[in-house]
Design an enzyme around this catalytic site. Structure first.
Site, PDB file in Angstrom:
ATOM      1  N   LYS A   1     -12.133   3.185  -8.895  1.00  0.00           N
ATOM      2  CA  LYS A   1     -12.265   1.769  -8.498  1.00  0.00           C
ATOM      3  C   LYS A   1     -13.734   1.447  -8.257  1.00  0.00           C
ATOM      4  O   LYS A   1     -14.493   2.288  -7.737  1.00  0.00           O
ATOM      5  CB  LYS A   1     -11.446   1.559  -7.223  1.00  0.00           C
ATOM      6  CG  LYS A   1     -11.342   0.115  -6.742  1.00  0.00           C
ATOM      7  CD  LYS A   1     -10.373   0.063  -5.551  1.00  0.00           C
ATOM      8  CE  LYS A   1     -10.225  -1.358  -5.015  1.00  0.00           C
ATOM      9  NZ  LYS A   1      -9.363  -1.405  -3.826  1.00  0.00           N
TER      10      LYS A   1
ATOM     11  N   SER B   1      -5.666  -4.581  -3.761  1.00  0.00           N
ATOM     12  CA  SER B   1      -6.817  -4.925  -4.545  1.00  0.00           C
ATOM     13  C   SER B   1      -7.190  -3.907  -5.616  1.00  0.00           C
ATOM     14  O   SER B   1      -8.113  -4.140  -6.390  1.00  0.00           O
ATOM     15  CB  SER B   1      -8.011  -5.124  -3.613  1.00  0.00           C
ATOM     16  OG  SER B   1      -8.295  -3.932  -2.938  1.00  0.00           O
TER      17      SER B   1
ATOM     18  N   SER C   1      -3.882  -1.763  -0.338  1.00  0.00           N
ATOM     19  CA  SER C   1      -4.517  -1.989  -1.640  1.00  0.00           C
ATOM     20  C   SER C   1      -4.259  -0.941  -2.702  1.00  0.00           C
ATOM     21  O   SER C   1      -4.588  -1.157  -3.858  1.00  0.00           O
ATOM     22  CB  SER C   1      -6.024  -2.138  -1.464  1.00  0.00           C
ATOM     23  OG  SER C   1      -6.301  -3.336  -0.791  1.00  0.00           O
TER      24      SER C   1
END
Lengths: 444, 528
Positions: free
Chosen positions: B76, B171, B195
């Site tokens: 990420k 997210s 997330s």
């Protein structure tokens, strides 16, 4: 009178002695009016006979001044408080900056053991209670030399509290007698130093050097037990000596290793305390005394003329010898204190609470540190007086000059002369010679 | 090959069935093909190929570094990667190239993993849809799955006119899409309020949130320091355990990590039976907003455990209803603090204004941050004001303690693992999602996941079944602090029972088949 003693061999340096009659020294030594008056006023600090000190000015009630100090001492350590970058004075700009110091996102603080030990040692030397658990907080404000937008400090629960700092005061009548005075130490906390800003007005820009950002500081907060510049200067001088003896800070004010902010207010005895101002940027003991005394008198004059004192920050203007309002710095800033989430509570142990089988590298034992403390200046002076029969104020001088004590003890070793004669020779002839030739003891 | 699990592919590499370079190239071409998903912000092609080359040498010498050697993974874009742009999907960090690797990234690289790229997210990890980053939203691969399209009576081969594509959740949506679309075998996400688990549930993956303090946060650009953890997204539980085994452990650079509480490497035993297990069902998690489908699945899962001999009891976590509000107070407060460093001075975006430092700071931050970030900074600063601190921040911390104690009490009453939904519903279309603002969505979507972050517990979302629409639904298991291994063991048993189907991205595979060898992507069973 003590005054002549002060002046001998004192070129520009303030001794760890103050001429006080044991009471407050209001109205004395604080200059008013024109610069020339101020210069005269400065020398009158040393010369003014004690009995004139009590004469109130301008025929009004007595004024009492209240002075509190916040002293920041840079910890003498190899690396910074929360990162591994080196601590060095005068290195090329931005050459001692780790990723954490530059506040690169994702970096985390890691506590420096040596800094914690320094805090404990200093706390013990100042008779503080060492908190076995202390906490770290973030203090937020935006400034170019504060990369993270916050400083890591100890606001809620500092590492040491409730101590005392004793400094020596020369009493009037009897020559050489020293009366100890004490100022309470409110707390000692660990915190980060900020970087340095250099304002380039020519190009309308500011240059930032982060070498100093993140260096460990001990903030020593003194309760407002002081009442004039002399007392403050003496107290700070004594603290300086203690820190240097402990080795926890080199405490060199000229190099910025010791910085003092003073909180000053005046009031009539018996009435509530007045509004206080903060005076910053005091980078020598001499200016410290000057600035405080100036500010005290400024406040007195202001109030006597029907004005009022603003709760503001002022800086000391060396050349003019006065304090000036720092209008760009707001008096009230909300620092939005918040616990530092990346640092768990700091736990310290002592002989009774230390778990068995713990790795000594992983813990700090307060009792062990206490046992290994070096001899403190007050103890050394006491010993000198006992051992060599010298006057207390002589013991102050010996400790005041770097290297002088060592020299003295070497001479004692080498000679068969009477200690009192040696003392006299060292303090008068030798020291006088050094002053004349503008040398420090270490340069001989 | 791309549809295999991490362990299967690792075995294949060791046996020489495929080389790291071949594997890397397959993944890279698939990344190109699936570019429309917008899962990746940066594809580190050169880096990956070089790593593959080195891995290949090691395999040739019979000396692979471990099970992760030569395995394509994605990270990420809020993890610091040395020499590779790290943006957090924000204008503030566009062009920022860190000089160091996050500890978890370094650990993966030290094991020989191939870094395929940095994945997309909500800006600074604030959001539950992966829709609010400056590089645009991430599309859920399931939007193009045969399972979904057939249910909607659409041509499974049409990619055009896909205005009804679904969100991945957030997210860590980019990481989820990357793994779900077979472009890598595992991906790092972060989990602050759900997330990692949220997009895992929406994309049919295993999304694992480790105990706080188990895995280092050094290098993870923080959202909420006291709740953030690196998360792991994989296609099966064993893969997640393998990655956890590499990542877990004390890091001297992160003072909030504990000393070595788990065995490494982490190998999960197969539970023979669950008769000794006690599953807790928190009654406060049955909320009216929960979709009936998920509620039904949750109930069936509980029944499954019971029918196999486990004890299933209802428990109470009485402070649940206060959790989301406290979470927002504490989250925004820490955000306001963590974002204070972004001023354009040392790194990142700097505006053109040079009238004064204050003006420069203000313009830089206005230009660099999106509305979501700025909103949270303002809220957070409000809560941290001297006059508000006691009433908001301190109060929220106290309630946080109560919430954490709720869990402790539940576990102390004999419960081994809690079973809850992960999300309120299946993935929704993007156009529907954006009808509500980020703040509202976050408050809704994080409801089952954020109490876990408040309490610092381990949790995992396991894909259970497809909804009536053909979309994945996941359920969440929550364990005791540092009982991550036990939690994953239970999850593994459950995964085997439910046999969640593999996503059928036939048309994507067809496009790639010219490049790949003759491989048909049949339903691959999760059996090892």
């Amino acid at each position: 009178m003590a005054a002549p003693v002060l002046r001998r061999g004192c070129r520009g340096r303030l001794w760890a002695l103050a001429c006080v009659d044991g009471g407050s020294c209001h109205g004395r030594g604080a200059p008013t009016g024109s610069p020339s008056n101020r210069i005269r006023g400065q020398s009158s600090v040393a010369q003014q006979p004690l009995h004139t000190a009590q004469k109130p000015r301008k025929g009004e009630h007595n004024w009492a001044a209240v002075v509190g100090l916040e002293i920041h001492a840079q910890i003498s350590s190899n690396s910074k408080l929360f990162s591994g970058s080196q601590v060095r004075f005068s290195a090329p700009p931005n050459s001692l900056v780790s990723f954490f110091d530059a506040s690169l996102p994702g970096t985390l603080p890691v506590l420096n053991r040596r800094c914690v030990e320094a805090a404990v040692m200093t706390g013990l030397a100042l008779n503080c209670h060492i908190n076995k658990k202390s906490l770290f907080d973030r203090k937020h404000y935006f400034y170019a030399d504060l990369p993270a937008g916050y400083q890591i400090t100890q606001q809620r629960l500092p590492i040491a509290v409730n101590g005392s700092l004793t400094y020596g005061v020369s009493a009037g009548k009897e020559r050489g007698q020293v009366i100890p005075k004490t100022v309470r130490v409110k707390q000692i906390q660990l915190e980060q130093d900020s970087g340095k800003s250099l304002h380039d007005d020519l190009r309308s820009q500011t240059l930032i050097d982060l070498n100093r950002a993140g260096v460990g500081l001990l903030e020593v907060v003194l309760e407002p037990d002081l009442s004039c510049g002399e007392e403050a200067a003496t107290a700070v001088r004594e603290l300086q000596l203690i820190l240097q003896t402990l080795g926890t800070s080199q405490a060199n004010m000229a190099e910025g290793q010791l910085r003092v902010d003073a909180n000053i207010s005046v009031h009539h005895p018996g009435e509530p305390l007045g509004v206080r101002t903060e005076v910053k940027n005091l980078n020598s003991i001499r200016f410290l005394a000057k600035a405080i005394d100036y500010e005290i008198q400024r406040q007195i004059n202001e109030l006597e003329n029907g004005g009022e004192i603003l709760n503001e920050t002022r800086s000391f203007h060396e050349k003019l010898g006065c304090t000036v309002s720092m209008r760009d710095k707001e008096a009230k800033q909300d620092y939005r204190f918040m616990p530092e989430p990346n640092l768990p509570p700091l736990l310290l142990y002592d002989a009774t609470s230390l778990p068995i089988g713990t790795d000594p590298r992983q813990v700090i034992d307060i009792d062990h540190i206490r046992e290994t403390l070096p001899e403190l200046p007050s103890v050394t002076r006491e010993r000198l007086v006992q051992q060599y029969g010298m006057l207390p104020e002589h013991s102050f001088t010996l400790l005041n000059e770097v290297g002088l004590l060592e020299f003295f003890q070497n001479v004692i070793k080498e000679t068969r002369a009477e200690p009192k004669k040696v003392t006299s020779w060292v303090l008068n002839i030798f020291l006088g010679y050094l002053k004349q030739e503008n040398l420090a003891v270490s340069e001989r | 090959m791309l549809g295999r699990t991490l362990r299967e592919v690792s075995a294949a590499l060791k046996q020489g069935q495929i080389t790291p370079t071949e594997l890397c190239q397959k993944c890279l071409s698939l990344i190109k093909k699936t570019k429309f998903l917008n899962a990746y912000i940066t594809v580190s092609e050169e880096v990956a190929l070089k790593q593959a080359e080195e891995s290949e040498k090691r395999y040739k010498n019979g000396q692979p570094l471990g099970d992760l050697d030569g395995i394509p993974i994605a990270v990420k874009d809020n993890f610091s990667t040395s020499g590779i742009e790290t943006t957090c999907a924000s204008n503030m960090l566009k062009g920022y190239v860190p000089p160091y690797n996050a500890t978890v990234v370094q650990k993966l690289l030290d094991q020989g993993a191939l870094l395929m790229g940095k994945t997309n997210l909500d800006e600074f990890a604030m959001g539950s849809g992966s829709t609010d980053g400056v590089f645009g939203p991430v599309k859920n691969p399931w939007s193009y799955s045969k399972q979904y399209r057939e249910k909607r009576k659409q041509n499974p081969h049409s990619k055009s006119g896909d205005s009804d594509w679904l969100i991945t959740g957030g997210s860590s949506g980019g990481s989820a899409a990357a793994v779900s679309a077979f472009t890598c075998y595992a991906a790092l996400g972060s989990d602050t309020g759900g997330s990692t688990r949220n997009p895992a549930a929406h994309c049919g993956l295993v999304g694992f949130k480790p105990s706080y303090g188990l895995v280092s946060r050094h290098g993870l650009i923080p959202l909420v320091n006291s709740m953030d953890v690196p998360g792991i997204l994989t296609r099966c539980v064993d893969d997640a355990a393998m990655v956890l085994g590499v990542l877990a452990g004390h890091d001297p650079k992160d003072s909030t990590t504990v000393h070595d509480p788990i065995n490494k490497p982490l190998v999960l035993s197969s539970l023979a039976d669950v008769s000794k297990l006690c599953i807790g069902i928190p009654k406060e998690y049955l909320v009216p907003e929960l979709s009936s489908e998920i509620q039904s699945l949750w109930s069936r899962a509980a029944d499954l455990f019971e029918s196999e001999g486990a004890k299933v009891i209802e428990v109470s976590l009485p402070h649940t209803s206060y959790s989301i509000v406290c979470y927002h107070v504490l989250c925004t407060s820490e955000v306001a603090s963590n974002m204070a460093r972004f001023d354009g001075l040392q790194y990142g975006h700097r505006c053109d204004i040079d009238v004064s430092t204050e003006a420069m700071y203000a313009a830089t931050r206005r230009e660099g941050f999106n509305d979501v970030v700025r909103g949270r900074i303002l809220s957070g600063n409000f809560f941290l004001l001297k006059e508000n601190y006691e009433n908001y921040f301190v109060k929220a911390q106290k309630v946080r303690r109560l919430i954490a104690d709720d869990f402790v009490n539940a576990f102390n009453s004999g419960v081994d693992v809690l079973l809850t939904p992960t999300t309120l519903s299946e993935a929704v279309p993007y156009l529907e999602f954006i009808k509500e603002d980020n703040r509202t969505r976050s408050a809704q979507d994080d409801i089952f996941t954020q109490p876990v972050n408040m309490a610092g517990l381990p949790a995992v979302s396991i894909p259970v079944a497809l909804s009536n629409q053909g979309l994945p639904i996941g359920l969440q298991f929550i364990g005791r602090a540092f009982y991550d291994q036990q939690l994953l063991t239970v999850a593994k048993w459950f995964e085997k029972q439910v046999q969640f189907p593999v996503i059928q991205l036939q048309e994507l595979m067809d496009d790639c088949s010219a490049i790949l060898e003759n491989e048909k992507l049949a339903s691959v069973s999760l059996k090892q």
